[in-house]
Design a protein around this motif. Structure first.
Motif: not given
Length: 329
Positions: A115-121, A210-216
């Motif tokens: 989740l944090i990596l998603s927010a950072m992206a 899925g959330l992380t890959l989508f955000s990246i």
């Protein structure tokens, strides 16, 4: 498991699984584990301290990095000390609450990292694609709300996974793994059909990945487009360099996860290798993240160099005073 006997988990003593290592190998593993833990703890604490005491670093990107470092400390602290302690003792005993606490922290650590990596992206996307609106969108209040939302989602998803597990009575006190996680706790229950647990666990894993890959993918697609449209080569290079740091951290974490999955899916993989690689998902990112951000982030790199110079001057001054004192005597 003894299906006709239920266990009172609050009074029972649980026995952890072992590494099955020879005495010499166990001592080497303990020493290596302690060194890794000290390095991961000190490097992440240094990162936290640098961000905390330097007002210019109280910006959205560094606040998210602060959260990532704090999360790494929690994860590596939940993994290495209990494992090292179990290696050093023959009994390898623990309580149910201690086992449950370790499992919760480890699962929360994994979820929070995604989740944090998603927010950072998302933060990098706003900074590069909408620079004029960045401070209006990504204010400190917004970052706090984002982190609170991440915590809420993480607690709900992980909590529901453990809720499905703990609805079953327990029939065993033997932990199959050398550390506690949801699956090792589920195996101690009297449940004969764990299809719902397995399917929901896969669903939660899919949500995180899925959330992380989508955000990246979403963020970096638009970031690359914006960079190639930018005619200022210096600004383009700086933007790509900044994003490369975050992307490298993401790659390290994903590679660790993929290696763990592959090792567990290959039947010929040695059992000891599987056990060591199970720790990789926590240990590798926790050690590498502060190195990556410390060397690749200009502001943090400068602060580390300043701290090093201060300690160097202090050591030289102490050496000079000792020399003068020796000559005087």
């Amino acid at each position: 498991m003894m299906d006709n006997i239920t266990v009172n988990v609050f009074v029972a003593v649980f026995k952890m699984g072992s590494f099955d290592l020879a005495a010499t190998a166990a001592y080497v593993t303990v020493a290596f584990g302690i060194l890794i833990y000290i390095f991961a703890l000190c490097s992440n604490l240094l990162l936290l301290g640098i961000i905390a005491v330097n007002a210019p670093l109280h910006q959205p990107m560094y606040l998210l990095l602060f959260s990532l470092a704090f999360n790494d400390i929690a994860g590596v602290s939940a993994m290495i000390p209990p494992v090292v302690y179990n290696l050093m003792t023959e009994q390898r005993l623990t309580s149910f609450l201690a086992c449950l606490f370790q499992a919760l922290i480890l699962h929360l650590y994994v979820g929070a990292t995604f989740l944090i990596l998603s927010a950072m992206a998302f933060d990098r996307y706003i900074a590069i694609c909408h620079p004029l609106r960045y401070h209006a969108i990504m204010s400190k209040t917004t970052v706090i709300y984002i982190l609170m939302l991440c915590c809420l989602i993480n607690f709900l998803l992980v909590g529901s996974v453990f809720g499905l597990t703990l609805r079953h009575p327990f029939c065993s006190t033997h932990v199959s793994n050398f550390y506690c996680d949801n699956m090792s706790i589920l195996r101690m229950t009297c449940a004969k059909d764990i299809t719902i647990n397995s399917l929901y666990g896969l669903f939660v894993t899919g949500v995180y990945h899925g959330l992380t890959l989508f955000s990246i993918v979403f963020s970096y697609t638009f970031i690359l487009i914006a960079c190639f449209r930018n005619k200022d080569s210096d600004a383009r290079s700086k933007a790509l360099y900044t994003c490369a740091t975050h992307f490298l951290v993401f790659v390290v974490y994903e590679c660790s996860a993929v290696v763990v999955v592959l090792v567990y899916r290959i039947p010929q993989s040695p059992l000891t290798l599987k056990k060591f690689m199970a720790m990789a998902l926590v240990v590798f990112p926790s050690c590498l993240n502060p190195i990556i951000y410390g060397t690749k982030t200009k502001e943090i790199n400068q602060k580390i160099k300043q701290i090093y110079k201060i300690f160097q001057r202090s050591a030289l001054e102490k050496t000079r005073l000792n020399t003068v004192k020796t000559i005087a005597e």
